[in-house]
Scaffold this motif. Structure first.
Motif, PDB file in Angstrom:
ATOM      1  N   VAL A   1      28.510 -81.769 -66.454  1.00  0.00           N
ATOM      2  CA  VAL A   1      27.792 -82.334 -65.315  1.00  0.00           C
ATOM      3  C   VAL A   1      27.001 -83.554 -65.785  1.00  0.00           C
ATOM      4  CG1 VAL A   1      26.003 -81.925 -63.590  1.00  0.00           C
ATOM      5  CG2 VAL A   1      27.701 -80.160 -64.068  1.00  0.00           C
ATOM      6  N   GLY A   2      27.145 -84.641 -65.060  1.00  0.00           N
ATOM      7  CA  GLY A   2      26.457 -85.876 -65.387  1.00  0.00           C
ATOM      8  C   GLY A   2      27.286 -86.841 -66.223  1.00  0.00           C
ATOM      9  N   ALA A   3      28.393 -86.373 -66.784  1.00  0.00           N
ATOM     10  CA  ALA A   3      29.250 -87.239 -67.603  1.00  0.00           C
ATOM     11  C   ALA A   3      29.918 -88.301 -66.724  1.00  0.00           C
ATOM     12  CB  ALA A   3      30.309 -86.411 -68.315  1.00  0.00           C
ATOM     13  N   ILE A   4      30.140 -89.475 -67.303  1.00  0.00           N
ATOM     14  CA  ILE A   4      30.896 -90.531 -66.637  1.00  0.00           C
ATOM     15  C   ILE A   4      32.322 -90.442 -67.170  1.00  0.00           C
ATOM     16  CG2 ILE A   4      31.164 -93.013 -66.288  1.00  0.00           C
ATOM     17  CD1 ILE A   4      28.669 -91.723 -64.931  1.00  0.00           C
ATOM     18  N   VAL A   5      33.266 -90.319 -66.254  1.00  0.00           N
ATOM     19  CA  VAL A   5      34.659 -90.121 -66.654  1.00  0.00           C
ATOM     20  C   VAL A   5      35.555 -91.209 -66.073  1.00  0.00           C
ATOM     21  CG1 VAL A   5      34.365 -87.619 -66.855  1.00  0.00           C
ATOM     22  CG2 VAL A   5      35.179 -88.587 -64.701  1.00  0.00           C
ATOM     23  N   ILE A   6      36.673 -91.420 -66.741  1.00  0.00           N
ATOM     24  CA  ILE A   6      37.750 -92.256 -66.230  1.00  0.00           C
ATOM     25  C   ILE A   6      38.888 -91.300 -65.907  1.00  0.00           C
ATOM     26  CG2 ILE A   6      39.360 -94.140 -66.708  1.00  0.00           C
ATOM     27  CD1 ILE A   6      36.394 -94.998 -66.618  1.00  0.00           C
ATOM     28  N   ALA A   7      39.446 -91.428 -64.713  1.00  0.00           N
ATOM     29  CA  ALA A   7      40.493 -90.499 -64.286  1.00  0.00           C
ATOM     30  C   ALA A   7      41.586 -91.254 -63.539  1.00  0.00           C
ATOM     31  CB  ALA A   7      39.913 -89.407 -63.402  1.00  0.00           C
ATOM     32  N   ARG A   8      42.787 -90.678 -63.543  1.00  0.00           N
ATOM     33  CA  ARG A   8      43.924 -91.235 -62.809  1.00  0.00           C
ATOM     34  C   ARG A   8      44.214 -90.326 -61.620  1.00  0.00           C
ATOM     35  NH1 ARG A   8      46.936 -91.703 -66.754  1.00  0.00           N
ATOM     36  NH2 ARG A   8      46.626 -93.908 -67.092  1.00  0.00           N
ATOM     37  N   VAL A   9      44.218 -90.914 -60.423  1.00  0.00           N
ATOM     38  CA  VAL A   9      44.485 -90.155 -59.201  1.00  0.00           C
ATOM     39  C   VAL A   9      45.945 -89.704 -59.195  1.00  0.00           C
ATOM     40  CG1 VAL A   9      44.533 -90.254 -56.679  1.00  0.00           C
ATOM     41  CG2 VAL A   9      42.701 -91.409 -57.942  1.00  0.00           C
ATOM     42  N   THR A  10      46.160 -88.414 -58.882  1.00  0.00           N
ATOM     43  CA  THR A  10      47.517 -87.866 -58.887  1.00  0.00           C
ATOM     44  C   THR A  10      48.017 -87.496 -57.496  1.00  0.00           C
ATOM     45  OG1 THR A  10      46.635 -85.658 -59.346  1.00  0.00           O
ATOM     46  CG2 THR A  10      47.331 -86.976 -61.240  1.00  0.00           C
ATOM     47  N   LYS A  11      47.106 -87.134 -56.589  1.00  0.00           N
ATOM     48  CA  LYS A  11      47.509 -86.649 -55.262  1.00  0.00           C
ATOM     49  C   LYS A  11      46.344 -86.837 -54.296  1.00  0.00           C
ATOM     50  CE  LYS A  11      48.718 -82.251 -53.035  1.00  0.00           C
ATOM     51  NZ  LYS A  11      48.877 -80.815 -53.275  1.00  0.00           N
ATOM     52  N   ILE A  12      46.658 -87.084 -53.032  1.00  0.00           N
ATOM     53  CA  ILE A  12      45.621 -87.261 -52.013  1.00  0.00           C
ATOM     54  C   ILE A  12      45.924 -86.402 -50.799  1.00  0.00           C
ATOM     55  CG2 ILE A  12      44.535 -88.921 -50.449  1.00  0.00           C
ATOM     56  CD1 ILE A  12      46.134 -90.535 -53.190  1.00  0.00           C
ATOM     57  N   THR A  13      44.892 -85.737 -50.266  1.00  0.00           N
ATOM     58  CA  THR A  13      45.000 -85.051 -48.987  1.00  0.00           C
ATOM     59  C   THR A  13      43.921 -85.636 -48.077  1.00  0.00           C
ATOM     60  OG1 THR A  13      43.418 -83.281 -49.482  1.00  0.00           O
ATOM     61  CG2 THR A  13      45.712 -82.920 -50.169  1.00  0.00           C
ATOM     62  N   ALA A  14      43.848 -85.194 -46.848  1.00  0.00           N
ATOM     63  CA  ALA A  14      42.866 -85.735 -45.899  1.00  0.00           C
ATOM     64  C   ALA A  14      41.429 -85.448 -46.341  1.00  0.00           C
ATOM     65  CB  ALA A  14      43.113 -85.169 -44.507  1.00  0.00           C
ATOM     66  N   ARG A  15      41.224 -84.354 -47.092  1.00  0.00           N
ATOM     67  CA  ARG A  15      39.862 -83.943 -47.450  1.00  0.00           C
ATOM     68  C   ARG A  15      39.484 -84.180 -48.900  1.00  0.00           C
ATOM     69  NH1 ARG A  15      38.713 -78.161 -44.912  1.00  0.00           N
ATOM     70  NH2 ARG A  15      37.413 -78.247 -46.730  1.00  0.00           N
ATOM     71  N   GLN A  16      40.479 -84.407 -49.766  1.00  0.00           N
ATOM     72  CA  GLN A  16      40.147 -84.596 -51.177  1.00  0.00           C
ATOM     73  C   GLN A  16      41.254 -85.327 -51.914  1.00  0.00           C
ATOM     74  OE1 GLN A  16      39.120 -80.581 -51.882  1.00  0.00           O
ATOM     75  NE2 GLN A  16      41.189 -79.889 -52.224  1.00  0.00           N
ATOM     76  N   ALA A  17      40.903 -85.802 -53.094  1.00  0.00           N
ATOM     77  CA  ALA A  17      41.883 -86.428 -53.983  1.00  0.00           C
ATOM     78  C   ALA A  17      41.880 -85.641 -55.278  1.00  0.00           C
ATOM     79  CB  ALA A  17      41.525 -87.885 -54.244  1.00  0.00           C
TER      80      ALA A  17
END
Length: 77
Positions: free
Chosen positions: A6-22
């Motif tokens: 918690v509190g960490a800064i991360v780099i991430a690659r988006v894999t999937k998207i829905t109407a409510r979340q990615a």
């Protein structure tokens, strides 16, 4: 070590998207390469603090996008 907390800064690659979340895979934690990709969920309500109801997740993110984010919780907390 490069494990999300918690509190960490991360780099991430988006894999999937829905109407409510990615969904994404974390590849870097606080500037260090993650030992393996960690699964991440970006909830619509956490994308920004204002006009949350107006966010269209499929317009805000695309699969393959690389994002910078702050870890807000671990697991389903």
């Amino acid at each position: 070590s490069a494990v999300p907390k918690v509190g960490a800064i991360v780099i991430a690659r988006v894999t999937k998207i829905t109407a409510r979340q990615a969904y994404a895979e974390i590849v870097s934690v606080d500037g260090a390469v993650a030992p393996q990709p960690f699964k991440a969920v970006l909830r619509k309500v956490d994308v920004r603090e204002f006009e949350v109801d107006k966010i269209a997740m499929e317009e805000a993110f695309l699969p393959g996008d690389v994002i910078r984010a702050e870890v807000l919780s671990l697991g389903d907390a």
